[in-house]
Design a protein around this motif. Structure first.
Motif, short mmCIF file in Angstrom:
data_model
loop_
_atom_site.label_atom_id
_atom_site.label_comp_id
_atom_site.label_asym_id
_atom_site.label_seq_id
_atom_site.Cartn_x
_atom_site.Cartn_y
_atom_site.Cartn_z
N PRO A 1 -4.88 6.40 2.68
CA PRO A 1 -5.74 6.38 1.49
C PRO A 1 -6.91 7.34 1.58
O PRO A 1 -7.55 7.64 0.57
CB PRO A 1 -6.21 4.92 1.42
N ARG B 1 -0.10 7.25 -6.13
CA ARG B 1 0.19 8.65 -5.81
C ARG B 1 1.67 8.77 -5.44
O ARG B 1 2.22 7.92 -4.75
CB ARG B 1 -0.68 9.11 -4.64
N THR C 1 -1.62 14.14 -5.09
CA THR C 1 -0.46 13.56 -5.77
C THR C 1 0.35 14.66 -6.44
O THR C 1 -0.16 15.75 -6.71
CB THR C 1 -0.87 12.48 -6.79
N ASP D 1 -6.50 10.32 -0.89
CA ASP D 1 -6.13 9.78 -2.20
C ASP D 1 -6.38 10.73 -3.36
O ASP D 1 -6.29 10.34 -4.52
CB ASP D 1 -6.83 8.44 -2.44
N SER E 1 0.63 4.50 -2.42
CA SER E 1 1.24 5.81 -2.17
C SER E 1 2.75 5.66 -2.01
O SER E 1 3.22 4.84 -1.22
CB SER E 1 0.65 6.43 -0.88
N ASP F 1 0.81 -1.22 0.00
CA ASP F 1 0.00 0.00 0.00
C ASP F 1 0.84 1.27 0.00
O ASP F 1 0.41 2.29 -0.52
CB ASP F 1 -0.91 0.01 1.23
#
Length: 248
Positions: free
Chosen positions: A226, A174, A232, A229, A131, A81
């Motif tokens: 998250p 991201r 970015t 999210d 991420s 993750d």
């Protein structure tokens, strides 16, 4: 293979450093499953034992080592993750006093490690998203004397962040960067051991103090979450104003 569950899986490079330890402690307290990576076995294994985490000794300047370790973690847990790169160095010299070897080492420790982590993290997250968080410095956002090599390397990290964020956004990956000011960690000890240098460094931060590892760790944890999210391609200054604000 460890069976997937609701706890996120994060791979942290430079986990046993000042910021890394604070980050891993916070992530572990939130229930994350962690793989801690770094060059020195003893502090890494000690932290891993404290947190009930996995650990792997690697040199993040070696792309094959990073690829292998990240892929193994994703296979073991069934997914990845988040990936954080905290590997780095500090070199305070003007360009004319910096040897070619020192410059190449600065690039390797700061920019090459970041690229290797983006490469490995993206491969592991192509199907699931995730991420990636890198580390730059306020010195790459404003002109600070004697930071020539480190500003060049960390400026490259910012460029990498922007391009990689664009490349992998369609995959739900991201990519963001945190750019700290001077943080009171073992890496900064040579600067802070000198009273005059420590006083001058503190005065450069508009908020009147140096950073603490938790200051930076909280920002990284936020970028990994998250729930955030829609963020970015950002360079988040956690720097007491050093990168953008001039003290009165």
């Amino acid at each position: 293979m460890t069976q997937p569950n609701d706890h996120p899986v994060h791979f942290v490079v430079g986990a046993a450093g000042g910021i890394g330890s604070a980050l891993c402690l916070a992530l572990a307290e939130s229930g994350a499953q962690l793989v801690l990576a770094g060059r020195r076995a003893e502090p890494l294994e000690r932290l891993a034992a404290q947190l009930g985490a996995r650990s792997v000794v690697l040199d993040a300047t070696d792309p094959a080592a990073v690829d292998s370790a990240v892929a193994a973690a994703a296979k073991e847990f069934g997914r990845l993750d988040g990936l954080v790169n905290l590997a780095g160095s500090i070199l305070l010299k003007p360009a004319h006093r910096t040897s070619p070897e020192e410059f190449q080492e600065t690039l390797a420790q700061n920019l090459t490690t970041a690229f290797n982590c983006v490469r490995a993290g993206a491969n592991a997250m192509l199907r699931t998203g995730g991420s990636i968080v890198l580390l730059s410095t306020a010195a790459a956002r404003t002109g600070l004397a004697n930071h020539d090599a480190i500003a060049a390397a960390k400026g490259g990290v910012m460029g990498l962040t922007l391009s990689a964020a664009a490349s992998y956004a369609p995959r739900g990956i991201r990519v963001n960067t945190v750019a700290p000011g001077l943080v009171d960690t073992p890496l900064a000890a040579p600067i802070l051991e000198n009273e005059a240098s420590a006083k001058a460094s503190t005065a450069m931060h508009a908020l009147g103090r140096l950073g603490r590892p938790d200051d930076v760790a909280r920002a990284i944890q936020w970028l990994l979450d998250p729930a955030n999210d829609w963020v970015t391609g950002q360079v988040l200054g956690v720097d007491g104003g050093l990168g953008t604000v001039r003290p009165r």
